[in-house]
Design a protein around this motif. Sequence first.
Motif, PDB file in Angstrom:
ATOM      1  N   GLN A 151      -2.836  12.730 -20.995  1.00 40.20           N
ATOM      2  CA  GLN A 151      -1.541  12.617 -21.062  1.00 40.20           C
ATOM      3  C   GLN A 151      -0.782  13.913 -21.862  1.00 40.20           C
ATOM      4  N   TYR A 152       0.262  14.319 -21.274  1.00 35.76           N
ATOM      5  CA  TYR A 152       0.989  15.679 -21.677  1.00 35.76           C
ATOM      6  C   TYR A 152       2.161  15.247 -22.296  1.00 35.76           C
ATOM      7  N   PHE A 153       2.189  15.817 -23.564  1.00 37.25           N
ATOM      8  CA  PHE A 153       3.420  15.587 -24.528  1.00 37.25           C
ATOM      9  C   PHE A 153       4.713  16.433 -24.311  1.00 37.25           C
ATOM     10  N   GLY A 154       5.810  15.843 -24.516  1.00 36.83           N
ATOM     11  CA  GLY A 154       6.786  16.552 -24.738  1.00 36.83           C
ATOM     12  C   GLY A 154       6.943  17.270 -26.243  1.00 36.83           C
ATOM     13  N   PHE A 191     -10.488  11.907 -26.373  1.00 35.20           N
ATOM     14  CA  PHE A 191      -9.597  13.149 -26.520  1.00 35.20           C
ATOM     15  C   PHE A 191      -9.746  13.547 -27.688  1.00 35.20           C
ATOM     16  N   TYR A 202      -6.598  15.985 -29.472  1.00 33.40           N
ATOM     17  CA  TYR A 202      -5.316  16.769 -29.484  1.00 33.40           C
ATOM     18  C   TYR A 202      -4.937  17.448 -30.613  1.00 33.40           C
ATOM     19  N   MET A 253      -3.787   4.326 -24.420  1.00 33.49           N
ATOM     20  CA  MET A 253      -4.512   5.342 -25.168  1.00 33.49           C
ATOM     21  C   MET A 253      -4.124   4.955 -26.802  1.00 33.49           C
ATOM     22  N   HIS A 277       4.609  20.136 -30.346  1.00 32.77           N
ATOM     23  CA  HIS A 277       4.191  19.118 -29.923  1.00 32.77           C
ATOM     24  C   HIS A 277       2.668  19.010 -29.721  1.00 32.77           C
ATOM     25  N   LEU A 278       2.001  17.733 -29.348  1.00 31.62           N
ATOM     26  CA  LEU A 278       0.544  17.720 -29.110  1.00 31.62           C
ATOM     27  C   LEU A 278       0.212  18.510 -28.040  1.00 31.62           C
ATOM     28  N   GLN A 279      -0.949  19.166 -28.219  1.00 31.92           N
ATOM     29  CA  GLN A 279      -1.524  19.837 -27.154  1.00 31.92           C
ATOM     30  C   GLN A 279      -3.081  19.389 -26.948  1.00 31.92           C
ATOM     31  N   GLN A 319      -9.255   6.225 -24.795  1.00 31.73           N
ATOM     32  CA  GLN A 319      -8.696   5.269 -23.612  1.00 31.73           C
ATOM     33  C   GLN A 319      -9.594   4.397 -23.132  1.00 31.73           C
TER      34      GLN A 319
END
Lengths: 111, 112
Positions: free
Chosen positions: B101-104, A34, A36, A99, A43-45, A94
Amino acid sequence: AQSVSQHNHHVILSEAASLELGCNYSYGGTVNLFWYVQYPGQHLQLLLKYFSGDPLVKGIKGFEAEFIKSKFSFNLRKPSVQWSDTAEYFCAVQGNNDMRFGAGTRLTVKP
Amino acid sequence: DAGITQSPRYKITETGRQVTLMCHQTWSHSYMFWYRQDLGHGLRLIYYSAAADITDKGEVPDGYVVSRSKTENFPLTLESATRSQTSVYFCASSELRLDTQYFGPGTRLTVL
């Protein structure tokens, strides 16, 4: 457990320059990969991800990454950066466990 | 669609106090995670949960406690805060263990 290494801590580019951010990992088995992005104060996208198939993955905002299994690498690229790409970029891997994230690369794009 | 929300967004506390950070997700994802983000370390996993009442330690669990009585909530408690726990805490969720994974939005915690 797997580990992730991002070679550049801080990259400074001018607008329209090409970008390549390095990411190497250590893990011998099958991995999900991944990238991000974290814009200032946010926040992380998810930018893009690789699970299987074509090792050249295209993501959002013109980013792409290439998985080279023999080099344990998953480098992020963009042919022409914009000021709005200023952010911190995290590579994540991962394996059969959790992760694991790299330490991040801060990208500053000068207008 | 709210996704993942965290509260509070900012918290200042003193050494020795108990602090609870809240995380709520609306996707009904099975897995939920707590990370801390520190300069030079990226994100490190504190705890994760595979389902209600199932939790497990991550890379840096010492000094933290979690619970998950409902699928949508995953609170993180610092039982006796220390200065080394000053950090930004992110909650995340995913449908499967090995999945996106999706983050806040994160909670910035300062321990004085």
